[in-house]
Design a protein around this motif. Structure first.
Motif, short mmCIF file in Angstrom:
data_model
loop_
_atom_site.label_atom_id
_atom_site.label_comp_id
_atom_site.label_asym_id
_atom_site.label_seq_id
_atom_site.Cartn_x
_atom_site.Cartn_y
_atom_site.Cartn_z
N GLY A 14 0.82 -1.21 0.00
CA GLY A 14 0.00 0.00 0.00
C GLY A 14 0.85 1.26 0.00
N SER A 86 3.01 -2.01 -6.37
CA SER A 86 2.11 -3.08 -6.81
C SER A 86 2.22 -4.22 -5.83
N PHE A 91 6.57 -12.96 -6.68
CA PHE A 91 7.86 -12.79 -6.01
C PHE A 91 8.03 -13.79 -4.86
N GLY A 116 7.88 0.01 2.55
CA GLY A 116 6.51 -0.52 2.55
C GLY A 116 6.12 -1.06 3.90
N GLY A 117 5.24 -2.07 3.89
CA GLY A 117 4.75 -2.64 5.14
C GLY A 117 5.35 -4.01 5.41
N GLY A 123 9.60 -9.77 1.88
CA GLY A 123 10.33 -9.85 0.62
C GLY A 123 11.79 -9.45 0.82
N ASP A 126 13.75 -12.20 2.47
CA ASP A 126 14.00 -13.27 1.48
C ASP A 126 15.19 -12.91 0.59
#
Ligand code: ADP
Length: 370
Positions: A14, A86, A91, A116-117, A123, A126
């Motif tokens: 978001g 997005s 991913f 981001g959140g 991500g 990772d």
């Protein structure tokens, strides 16, 4: 001494006002340290897309935009994100990660700053685990990241909510109505609670505290009996359990049917995701952006930037993610195993403090809002 030649920045999940200020700070600080910067377009999707394209002009236009100092000029005043955002479920798959790594290796991207959140941070961790050092910067209007007292965008969204509530109070006063307004929060009541208190809401419903309908309706009855014409009630979104009616809409109907006060439902929705970022969001974004680059240069990674007790600091991403699950009662089997007893105690303490902070504010709202 720069350890990296080139870093990538992305915004994912978001969007939130102030993301541009963070992009700008990362870019300018990295450039000042002799590091090249690329803006990854559209979150993790940009890393995946670049792996499937061979034309370097197309890559630069669609997926990995080289950022110079001038590329971020005047963006500090803009809401949204100049790099776009997005959701990229691909991913999370092995194939998706392979594509992202291919891009990083082919394009010589040595490290990533991910804004981001909590999904964005998963991500980032990772990527770190696959050899691309990454650091997260918390940006979401919901302020729902337990590791930090403040997320970028929260302050702007609060002020937007406050303006909207003030507008609603004007019309509620003219028509002697109670307007029940629902705000975003993604299961976190901070936005509703802070802005509701500041706007003088007659009653506030947030997910952290079971809502007592009879108490709320009585407040409205009492207020009307004392001569109050216009009122607003504030509800956080996503409070209803599966199969139940939306809380704000249900409350609206009850107010009309049970108190005799004419009531209307209003949903602010995405309006509070936009707008000119406030001073606080720009400042915190700038501090966190510079901090993230400095940490990468010190050889650190897998961290998330935080604001605690008004100081910008950082914490381990895995600690932050598990802390978040603890606070939201979503711990999974084995979540706590990697942590020492002292770290688990620290998590519990932070959860307790946050819950207490919300409870104290809620009590304040009850004693002065009518
Ligand atoms: P937010 O960062 O605002 O919480 P999301 O939860 O939608 O937003 O996550 C944003 C993106 O981060 C996802 O679209 C996906 O690309 C990536 N992501 C989310 N969860 C994971 C995960 N478990 N592992 C790897 N990447 C993830």
């Amino acid at each position: 001494m720069a350890k990296f030649k080139k870093i990538g920045i992305l915004t994912s999940g978001g969007d939130a006002p102030g993301m541009n200020a963070a992009i700008r700070a990362v870019t300018r600080h990295a450039l000042s340290q002799g590091i090249e910067v690329v803006g990854v377009i559209g979150g993790y999707a940009g890393l995946l897309g670049a792996a499937t394209e061979t034309d370097k002009d197309v890559i630069a236009e669609k997926y990995l935009r080289p950022l110079k100092s001038g590329s971020v000029s005047k963006t500090i005043t803009l809401g949204g994100t100049m790099l776009y955002s997005s959701r990229c479920p691909e991913f999370k798959t092995k194939e998706g990660m392979d594509l992202a790594l291919k891009t990083c290796h082919e394009q010589n991207i040595d490290a990533i700053v991910a804004i981001g959140g909590d999904g964005t941070f998963r991500g980032a961790t990772d990527l770190t685990n696959h050899g691309i050092p990454s650091i997260g910067i918390p940006a979401t209007i919901d302020n729902d990241i337990t590791a930090t007292d403040h997320t970028i965008g929260f302050d702007t969204a609060l002020n937007t909510c406050l303006s909207m509530f003030d507008y609603l109070r004007d019309t509620s006063e003219s028509h002697a109505r109670c307007i029940v307004t629902e705000v975003m929060g993604n299961g976190c009541g901070y936005l509703a609670l802070y802005a509701g208190i500041a706007a003088g809401a007659v009653t506030i419903a947030i997910p952290e505290i079971p809502y007592d309908y009879e108490y709320g309706l009585n407040k409205i009855r009492d207020a009307r009996a004392k001569g109050k014409r216009g009122m607003i009630a504030v509800c956080c979104e996503k409070m209803a359990k599966e199969g139940e009616e939306n809380v704000a809409e249900h409350l609206t109907k009850l107010i009309s049917s049970e108190t005799g006060v004419d009531s209307r439902f209003n949903r602010l929705g995405h309006i509070v995701r936009g707008g000119i970022p406030t001073l606080r969001d720009r400042l915190v974004a700038s501090q966190m952006g510079v901090g993230a680059v400095s940490l990468l240069l010190e050889g650190k990674s897998n961290l998330v930037m935080c604001l605690r007790d008004n100081r910008v600091t950082h914490t381990d991403i895995n600690f932050a993610l598990v802390l978040d699950r603890m606070y939201k009662n979503k711990l999974k089997d084995g979540d706590l195993e990697p942590f020492t007893a002292a770290q688990v105690e620290e998590m519990k303490l932070r959860c307790t403090r946050r819950a207490e902070n919300i409870r104290e504010l809620y009590e304040i709202s009850k004693s002065i809002c009518y």
